[in-house]
Structures are given as structure tokens and as C-alpha cells.
Design an enzyme around this catalytic site. Structure first.
Site, short mmCIF file in Angstrom:
data_model
loop_
_atom_site.label_atom_id
_atom_site.label_comp_id
_atom_site.label_asym_id
_atom_site.label_seq_id
_atom_site.Cartn_x
_atom_site.Cartn_y
_atom_site.Cartn_z
CB SER A 159 43.38 36.88 44.92
OG SER A 159 44.50 36.04 44.96
NE ARG A 184 50.18 40.98 40.11
CZ ARG A 184 49.17 41.16 40.94
NH1 ARG A 184 48.15 40.35 40.90
NH2 ARG A 184 49.17 42.14 41.80
CE LYS A 202 43.16 47.60 59.07
NZ LYS A 202 43.96 47.23 58.03
CG HIS A 239 49.44 33.21 44.52
ND1 HIS A 239 48.09 33.27 44.70
CD2 HIS A 239 49.91 34.47 44.74
CE1 HIS A 239 47.73 34.50 45.03
NE2 HIS A 239 48.82 35.26 45.05
#
Ligand code: PNS
Length: 171
Positions: A139, A101, A50, A26
Site C-alpha cells: 500500500s 511477501r 494517532k 490483499h
């Protein structure tokens, strides 16, 4: 011949994401983006009803500020809930930045870009290829290996690693 524009309208780009947590892939995208746009807003997205993120939206914003503060004011950090295109409209951004990616990212990213275009034709999505040295940064995987006590110094800045260890209660 293309003549020089008299007035240069400021181009504001939004780089939205969960950033749970921010990683070096990032950060590479943010550093490259500030070379391309007048202002880049790194925007943490969250759903107040949520949100399964490990870090709270404010913690994510803080972590990002910690690691890109040298790029201010070209890069700024914010958070929002709701649609990215609505956020773009609110702050006057013309561009959404997303990174790819691998080809497996493309399908979802293209769908999202097309849906965003459908909702707000004036906002363009720009894809930046991930740095090949960091293309496997994710992540989700970083959180997983960190939960087993593994350090990943090439993938996240030390400040983020320390926060991960504290959050996951790893000594
Ligand atoms: O990098 P991420 O975490 O996969 O980012 C996904 C993100 C946050 C860009 C996407 O979920 C999003 O834009 N969320 C905000 C809500 C929205 O606009 N959804 C419609 C997309 S078509």
C-alpha cells in the site's frame, strides 16, 4: 482411524490490516482464505488517537466491500481499534490470517504472532504466502507512485485507483 466429526464448529478467521488502501495482493489472500475457513472477517485496524492513514477507517471498509462483495457472506468487512486478539475474542474468531511477501516480512510477523499467542493462546496465526505475481504489492508504494499520477492497474482494482486519484487530487 480419524472419525468424522459429528458437529462441525464454524471456523472464523480474521484478516487484520491497515488496508490503506486494499490492493490486489490483499484481495488474493481474501479469495484464498474463504476456501479455507467458514467465515473470513477482513478487519480494518485503526488507532483513533494517532492514525496516519490516507483513507479514513470507513473509507477503507467501503473500498474493501466494493471489491470483495461477491464473496459475501463468507467474507465480511469490519473495522476495529485495539488489539487484534481482543477483537478475535469479541467476535469468536479462532484464527488470524497474515500474509508473507518475502523473508523480510517474517521477523516482524513472527514477533507479532508470538505476542498474540502469548496474550491469547487459543487464537492461532496462519501465514499465507503472497501470490508471487503480486508479492511486491505494498500500500505504501502504491500511494507513493499514485501521488505522482502513475496508474498501477495490475496492483489495485480500478475502483481503488479512482479513489486514490480523488483523494490525492489527481485529475
Ligand atoms: O498489514 P499491516 O497494516 O502491517 O497490519 C498490522 C496489524 C494491523 C495487523 C497490526 O498492527 C495489528 O494487529 N494491530 C492491532 C493492534 C495489535 O493487536 N497490536 C499488537 C500486535 S502484537
Amino acid at each position: 482411524m480419524v472419525s468424522k466429526q459429528k458437529e462441525h464448529a464454524k471456523t472464523i478467521a480474521v484478516y487484520p490490516g491497515s488496508f490503506d488502501p486494499i490492493h490486489n495482493g490483499h484481495i488474493d489472500v481474501i479469495r484464498r482464505s474463504v476456501q479455507l475457513f467458514d467465515e473470513v472477517i477482513v478487519a480494518v485496524t485503526y488507532n483513533p488517537h494517532k492514525d496516519s492513514a490516507l483513507f479514513t477507517p470507513d473509507e477503507r471498509v467501503e473500498m474493501i466491500r466494493d471489491v470483495v462483495h461477491d464473496l459475501e457472506p463468507r467474507a465480511r468487512v469490519d473495522k476495529f481499534s485495539g488489539l487484534t486478539v481482543d477483537y478475535c475474542e469479541r467476535i469468536g474468531a479462532q484464527v488470524i490470517i497474515r500474509s508473507l511477501r518475502a523473508v523480510t516480512d517474517f521477523d516482524y510477523e513472527l514477533q507479532m504472532a508470538n505476542m498474540n499467542k502469548q496474550m491469547k493462546p487459543s487464537v492461532e496465526t496462519i501465514f499465507l504466502p503472497a501470490n508471487p505475481k503480486l508479492f511486491f504489492s505494498a500500500s505504501r508504494l502504491i500511494k507513493e507512485v499514485a501521488s505522482y499520477g502513475q496508474r498501477v492497474p495490475d496492483l489495485v482494482p480500478e475502483a481503488v485507483m479512482n479513489r486514490l486519484r480523488r483523494k490525492l487530487k489527481i485529475e
